[in-house]
Design a protein around this motif. Sequence first.
Motif, short mmCIF file in Angstrom:
data_model
loop_
_atom_site.label_atom_id
_atom_site.label_comp_id
_atom_site.label_asym_id
_atom_site.label_seq_id
_atom_site.Cartn_x
_atom_site.Cartn_y
_atom_site.Cartn_z
N PRO A 129 0.83 -1.21 0.00
CA PRO A 129 0.00 0.00 0.00
C PRO A 129 0.86 1.26 0.00
CG PRO A 129 -0.30 -1.24 2.04
CD PRO A 129 0.64 -2.01 1.19
N THR A 130 0.33 2.32 -0.55
CA THR A 130 1.06 3.59 -0.59
C THR A 130 0.94 4.30 0.75
OG1 THR A 130 -0.84 4.82 -1.38
CG2 THR A 130 0.60 3.84 -3.06
N TYR A 143 -2.20 6.47 5.34
CA TYR A 143 -2.60 7.67 6.07
C TYR A 143 -4.12 7.83 6.04
CZ TYR A 143 -2.94 12.61 7.29
OH TYR A 143 -3.27 13.79 7.89
N TYR A 144 -4.71 7.66 4.89
CA TYR A 144 -6.16 7.78 4.74
C TYR A 144 -6.88 6.74 5.58
CZ TYR A 144 -10.66 8.46 2.38
OH TYR A 144 -11.97 8.71 2.11
N TYR A 145 -6.37 5.52 5.59
CA TYR A 145 -6.97 4.44 6.38
C TYR A 145 -6.91 4.79 7.88
CZ TYR A 145 -7.59 -0.14 8.52
OH TYR A 145 -8.02 -1.17 9.31
N GLU A 146 -5.78 5.29 8.32
CA GLU A 146 -5.64 5.67 9.74
C GLU A 146 -6.63 6.78 10.10
OE1 GLU A 146 -1.56 6.65 10.57
OE2 GLU A 146 -0.85 4.74 9.78
N LYS A 147 -6.73 7.77 9.24
CA LYS A 147 -7.64 8.88 9.51
C LYS A 147 -9.10 8.42 9.53
CE LYS A 147 -4.81 12.24 10.04
NZ LYS A 147 -4.68 12.89 11.35
N LEU A 148 -9.46 7.52 8.64
CA LEU A 148 -10.82 6.99 8.63
C LEU A 148 -11.12 6.22 9.92
CD1 LEU A 148 -11.47 5.63 5.01
CD2 LEU A 148 -12.63 7.51 6.15
N CYS A 149 -10.16 5.43 10.33
CA CYS A 149 -10.35 4.64 11.56
C CYS A 149 -10.54 5.57 12.76
CB CYS A 149 -9.18 3.70 11.78
SG CYS A 149 -9.15 2.33 10.60
N LYS A 150 -9.74 6.62 12.82
CA LYS A 150 -9.88 7.57 13.93
C LYS A 150 -11.21 8.31 13.84
CE LYS A 150 -4.99 8.45 14.67
NZ LYS A 150 -3.89 9.42 14.52
N ARG A 151 -11.57 8.70 12.66
CA ARG A 151 -12.78 9.49 12.46
C ARG A 151 -14.03 8.72 12.87
NH1 ARG A 151 -14.53 12.14 6.71
NH2 ARG A 151 -16.14 13.52 7.50
N TYR A 152 -14.08 7.43 12.53
CA TYR A 152 -15.27 6.62 12.81
C TYR A 152 -15.09 5.70 14.01
CZ TYR A 152 -16.53 8.26 8.15
OH TYR A 152 -16.79 9.05 7.06
N ASP A 153 -14.04 5.90 14.77
CA ASP A 153 -13.76 5.09 15.97
C ASP A 153 -13.76 3.60 15.68
OD1 ASP A 153 -13.48 7.33 17.58
OD2 ASP A 153 -15.65 7.42 17.94
N ILE A 154 -12.95 3.23 14.69
CA ILE A 154 -12.83 1.84 14.30
C ILE A 154 -11.42 1.38 14.65
CG2 ILE A 154 -12.84 0.23 12.34
CD1 ILE A 154 -14.71 2.19 10.91
#
Length: 168
Positions: free
Chosen positions: A119-120, A125-136
Amino acid sequence: MYQIKSRIYLYFDKTQKSAVCNYLRALVKQNLKLNCEQITDKFIEDEKYYLKLNVSRFPYISEFIENSEFLNDTKAYVSECLKYYLYKESQKPFVEAQKEFEKKKRKFLQEVKMSKELPTKKQLYYYEKLCKRYDIEQKDTENLSKLDLRDEIERILNDHEKNCETSC
């Protein structure tokens, strides 16, 4: 269609012949619902009219327009053009199916390639931010491929979209 060009309009030079053939081909393409005789008659009538007004695209036709050889050559070329366009029209479903197959093949090959790549940084970075944003809770991304991470991001976005639709 290209074989007949060498047998017709032998009394024209190369550019004259090309101009008449191109015009006839366009005329046939616009009038596919008409038959060979009708298209030829339309061409002859139009050219006679324009010759009378002295605004013809093909002033060199004036000496040949009444000639039976010119008429036969025109009919032969129009007939070949009709055959060509009707054949092309009949092949359209096969061409569309082939394009669709090639599109699916490219997509499949792209996914195979992505499954072998890491993965790039942007994806991570996007995956980490999504996880933080949606509490996953984040999965371990060490063993994931580009394709796996893309699918995981899509899953998170789709789940959130469904949750938003049901709660809104």
